[in-house]
Design a protein around this motif. Structure first.
Motif, PDB file in Angstrom:
ATOM      1  N   SER A  43       8.084  -1.687   7.573  1.00 42.04           N
ATOM      2  CA  SER A  43       8.605  -1.748   6.198  1.00 42.04           C
ATOM      3  C   SER A  43      10.077  -2.141   6.222  1.00 42.04           C
ATOM      4  CB  SER A  43       8.449  -0.400   5.491  1.00 42.04           C
ATOM      5  OG  SER A  43       7.106  -0.130   5.208  1.00 42.04           O
ATOM      6  N   SER A  72       7.472  -9.981  -2.051  1.00 44.31           N
ATOM      7  CA  SER A  72       6.690  -8.765  -2.213  1.00 44.31           C
ATOM      8  C   SER A  72       7.508  -7.712  -2.948  1.00 44.31           C
ATOM      9  CB  SER A  72       6.256  -8.226  -0.842  1.00 44.31           C
ATOM     10  OG  SER A  72       7.392  -7.947  -0.052  1.00 44.31           O
ATOM     11  N   HIS A  95       2.395   2.328   0.011  1.00 49.09           N
ATOM     12  CA  HIS A  95       1.966   1.007   0.446  1.00 49.09           C
ATOM     13  C   HIS A  95       0.489   1.033   0.883  1.00 49.09           C
ATOM     14  CE1 HIS A  95       6.215  -0.221   0.549  1.00 49.09           C
ATOM     15  NE2 HIS A  95       6.422   0.989   1.062  1.00 49.09           N
ATOM     16  N   GLU A  96      -0.160  -0.065   0.637  1.00 47.13           N
ATOM     17  CA  GLU A  96      -1.568  -0.211   1.075  1.00 47.13           C
ATOM     18  C   GLU A  96      -1.809  -1.673   1.388  1.00 47.13           C
ATOM     19  OE1 GLU A  96      -5.672  -0.126  -1.251  1.00 47.13           O
ATOM     20  OE2 GLU A  96      -4.854   1.913  -0.987  1.00 47.13           O
TER      21      GLU A  96
END
Length: 231
Positions: A26, A1, A7-8
């Motif tokens: 995170s 990633s 972030h979503e």
């Protein structure tokens, strides 16, 4: 990633109307991890929808509306002469996915607008689009047929109808008739038609015919008459 500062994440496959706990986690490029405290959200119910709306039955004074809400719900029908309705059936409180509601006390041969309404156990409502139905005209009864004032060449046929209607008579020497008088178009409940040009000393079969303002036709059973002999 990929790494970023915004972030979503979209969650899928969730159950409707359900409570979920969640937290955000995170990790930095250096492997440092951080997490939020526990939080909750509740998914919504899908909108309640009315499907398979139909007129299941109708007659001169009533019609029945059927439909299927997408989950158990109650039922009622709004109806009236136009799409502002103005009248409603009582609410049928049973929560089900198959409804049939009968509207009664209607006028015959009349166009009615209607729509279905349902509300589920959580208070979510649904309403159908506008639809129309035309009530049937009631059958026309022809009553009390009798023959009077018979002569050698004429006879008068009289009868009554339950509501105003036109007048004419079929007649002949058999039950196939073969002759019919011109239609008298005045609408009345008391009818009288004179047959002319009959043969003397002859047996005739006759029946009365009427048509009301709704276009409903009524016919009597056959009755018989015998003209007089000449002289």
């Amino acid at each position: 990633s990929s790494f970023g500062v915004r972030h979503e994440v979209q969650l899928s496959g969730l159950a409707e109307a359900s409570l979920y706990h969640f937290r955000i986690v995170s990790t930095t490029a250096a492997g440092t991890e951080a997490a939020t405290d526990d939080a909750v959200f509740r998914t919504l119910l899908r909108p309640l929808v009315i499907e398979n709306l139909a007129v299941a039955d109708s007659d001169s004074a009533s019609f029945t509306v059927s439909w299927s809400p997408t989950r158990p719900a109650n039922a009622r029908v709004e109806y009236g002469p136009d799409d502002t309705y103005g009248a409603s059936t009582s609410v049928l409180p049973e929560m089900t996915t198959a409804h049939a509601v009968t509207v009664t006390g209607l006028a015959p041969a009349t166009t009615y607008h209607f729509r279905a309404r349902s509300v589920d156990a959580d208070g979510y409502p649904a309403v159908s689009g506008d639809s129309t139905v035309i009530t049937e005209a009631p059958a026309l009864a022809v009553l009390g047929v009798c023959v009077a004032d018979t002569t050698s060449t004429t006879a008068t046929v009289a009868w009554r109808t339950a509501r105003p209607a036109t007048s004419r008579v079929e007649y002949g020497t058999s039950t196939s008739y073969g002759f019919v008088t011109p239609e008298e178009t005045d609408l009345t409940t008391d009818h009288e038609v004179t047959l002319r040009g009959l043969a003397p000393s002859t047996a005739y079969h006759v029946r009365a015919l009427s048509v009301d303002a709704y276009g409903q036709e009524g016919a009597s059973a056959a009755v018989s008459l015998t003209t007089w002999a000449e002289g």
